[in-house]
Motif scaffolding. Structure first.
Motif, mmCIF file in Angstrom:
data_model
loop_
_atom_site.group_PDB
_atom_site.id
_atom_site.type_symbol
_atom_site.label_atom_id
_atom_site.label_comp_id
_atom_site.label_asym_id
_atom_site.label_seq_id
_atom_site.Cartn_x
_atom_site.Cartn_y
_atom_site.Cartn_z
ATOM 1 N N GLY A 181 0.798 -1.213 0.000
ATOM 2 C CA GLY A 181 0.000 0.000 0.000
ATOM 3 C C GLY A 181 0.833 1.266 0.000
ATOM 4 O O GLY A 181 0.410 2.295 0.490
ATOM 5 N N GLY A 182 2.012 1.183 -0.558
ATOM 6 C CA GLY A 182 2.927 2.322 -0.583
ATOM 7 C C GLY A 182 2.523 3.358 -1.608
ATOM 8 O O GLY A 182 1.341 3.619 -1.829
ATOM 9 N N GLU A 183 3.505 3.921 -2.227
ATOM 10 C CA GLU A 183 3.271 4.966 -3.228
ATOM 11 C C GLU A 183 2.532 4.392 -4.433
ATOM 12 O O GLU A 183 2.370 3.195 -4.561
ATOM 13 N N SER A 184 2.122 5.287 -5.321
ATOM 14 C CA SER A 184 1.321 4.845 -6.461
ATOM 15 C C SER A 184 2.157 4.369 -7.643
ATOM 16 O O SER A 184 1.602 3.944 -8.637
ATOM 17 N N VAL A 185 3.476 4.439 -7.571
ATOM 18 C CA VAL A 185 4.335 3.899 -8.626
ATOM 19 C C VAL A 185 5.435 3.056 -7.992
ATOM 20 O O VAL A 185 5.795 3.247 -6.839
ATOM 21 N N TYR A 186 5.969 2.132 -8.784
ATOM 22 C CA TYR A 186 6.925 1.160 -8.275
ATOM 23 C C TYR A 186 8.086 0.979 -9.237
ATOM 24 O O TYR A 186 8.019 1.403 -10.387
ATOM 25 N N ASP A 187 9.127 0.323 -8.752
ATOM 26 C CA ASP A 187 10.259 -0.048 -9.584
ATOM 27 C C ASP A 187 10.179 -1.546 -9.853
ATOM 28 O O ASP A 187 9.878 -2.323 -8.955
ATOM 29 N N ILE A 188 10.456 -1.931 -11.079
ATOM 30 C CA ILE A 188 10.525 -3.341 -11.443
ATOM 31 C C ILE A 188 11.997 -3.671 -11.630
ATOM 32 O O ILE A 188 12.694 -3.019 -12.404
ATOM 33 N N ARG A 189 12.462 -4.682 -10.912
ATOM 34 C CA ARG A 189 13.855 -5.116 -10.996
ATOM 35 C C ARG A 189 13.883 -6.549 -11.498
ATOM 36 O O ARG A 189 13.021 -7.351 -11.149
ATOM 37 N N GLY A 190 14.865 -6.860 -12.302
ATOM 38 C CA GLY A 190 14.987 -8.217 -12.803
ATOM 39 C C GLY A 190 16.341 -8.448 -13.424
ATOM 40 O O GLY A 190 17.209 -7.569 -13.412
ATOM 41 N N THR A 191 16.517 -9.614 -13.972
ATOM 42 C CA THR A 191 17.756 -9.996 -14.638
ATOM 43 C C THR A 191 17.408 -10.752 -15.909
ATOM 44 O O THR A 191 16.570 -11.658 -15.881
ATOM 45 N N ILE A 192 18.038 -10.374 -17.006
ATOM 46 C CA ILE A 192 17.891 -11.141 -18.239
ATOM 47 C C ILE A 192 19.131 -12.023 -18.374
ATOM 48 O O ILE A 192 20.220 -11.635 -17.963
ATOM 49 N N ARG A 193 18.930 -13.200 -18.894
ATOM 50 C CA ARG A 193 20.034 -14.137 -19.090
ATOM 51 C C ARG A 193 20.211 -14.357 -20.581
ATOM 52 O O ARG A 193 19.267 -14.731 -21.272
ATOM 53 N N VAL A 194 21.424 -14.132 -21.034
ATOM 54 C CA VAL A 194 21.734 -14.251 -22.453
ATOM 55 C C VAL A 194 23.020 -15.056 -22.628
ATOM 56 O O VAL A 194 23.782 -15.216 -21.675
ATOM 57 N N PRO A 195 23.280 -15.540 -23.840
ATOM 58 C CA PRO A 195 24.541 -16.251 -24.087
ATOM 59 C C PRO A 195 25.744 -15.337 -23.831
ATOM 60 O O PRO A 195 25.620 -14.108 -23.879
ATOM 61 N N GLY A 254 23.269 -8.149 -16.846
ATOM 62 C CA GLY A 254 21.878 -8.459 -17.175
ATOM 63 C C GLY A 254 20.844 -7.863 -16.240
ATOM 64 O O GLY A 254 19.653 -7.921 -16.517
ATOM 65 N N ARG A 255 21.279 -7.271 -15.102
ATOM 66 C CA ARG A 255 20.309 -6.682 -14.165
ATOM 67 C C ARG A 255 19.735 -5.393 -14.745
ATOM 68 O O ARG A 255 20.433 -4.625 -15.401
ATOM 69 N N PHE A 256 18.433 -5.167 -14.484
ATOM 70 C CA PHE A 256 17.778 -3.945 -14.949
ATOM 71 C C PHE A 256 16.792 -3.451 -13.907
ATOM 72 O O PHE A 256 16.351 -4.198 -13.044
ATOM 73 N N ILE A 257 16.458 -2.170 -14.008
ATOM 74 C CA ILE A 257 15.416 -1.554 -13.185
ATOM 75 C C ILE A 257 14.573 -0.685 -14.106
ATOM 76 O O ILE A 257 15.105 0.067 -14.921
ATOM 77 N N ILE A 258 13.265 -0.787 -13.966
ATOM 78 C CA ILE A 258 12.344 0.112 -14.660
ATOM 79 C C ILE A 258 11.646 0.909 -13.567
ATOM 80 O O ILE A 258 10.959 0.340 -12.724
ATOM 81 N N HIS A 259 11.857 2.215 -13.572
ATOM 82 C CA HIS A 259 11.329 3.089 -12.521
ATOM 83 C C HIS A 259 9.951 3.650 -12.880
ATOM 84 O O HIS A 259 9.611 3.819 -14.045
#
Length: 79
Positions: free
Chosen positions: A23-37, A62-67
């Motif tokens: 129930g925090g703020e109205s926007v979030y950060d998405i964090r993840g990792t893509i795996r590639v050769p 490969g780590r990323f954040i979408i704010h």
């Protein structure tokens, strides 16, 4: 297999669900990792939500954040 899309989708859903439950703020950060050769360069790729509405640039590992992503359902793709 270049990317494990099921794992990435689960990560996106988990982060959005976490934000809604807290129930925090109205926007979030998405964090993840893509795996590639080994020969691929993640930093030259883009992680995109809903055809470019939100984007993230992966680091060399490969780590990323979408704010600034509001709660909702999104289509995630890697280009």
């Amino acid at each position: 297999k270049f990317l494990n899309f099921a794992q990435m989708a689960a990560t996106v859903i988990a982060w959005l669900l976490f934000g809604v439950l807290c129930g925090g703020e109205s926007v979030y950060d998405i964090r993840g990792t893509i795996r590639v050769p080994k020969e691929a360069k993640p930093s030259e790729m883009r992680v995109i939500l809903n055809s470019g509405r939100f984007t993230g640039i992966p680091q060399a590992d490969g780590r990323f954040i979408i704010h600034g992503v509001p709660p909702g359902t999104y289509f995630l793709e890697v280009q």
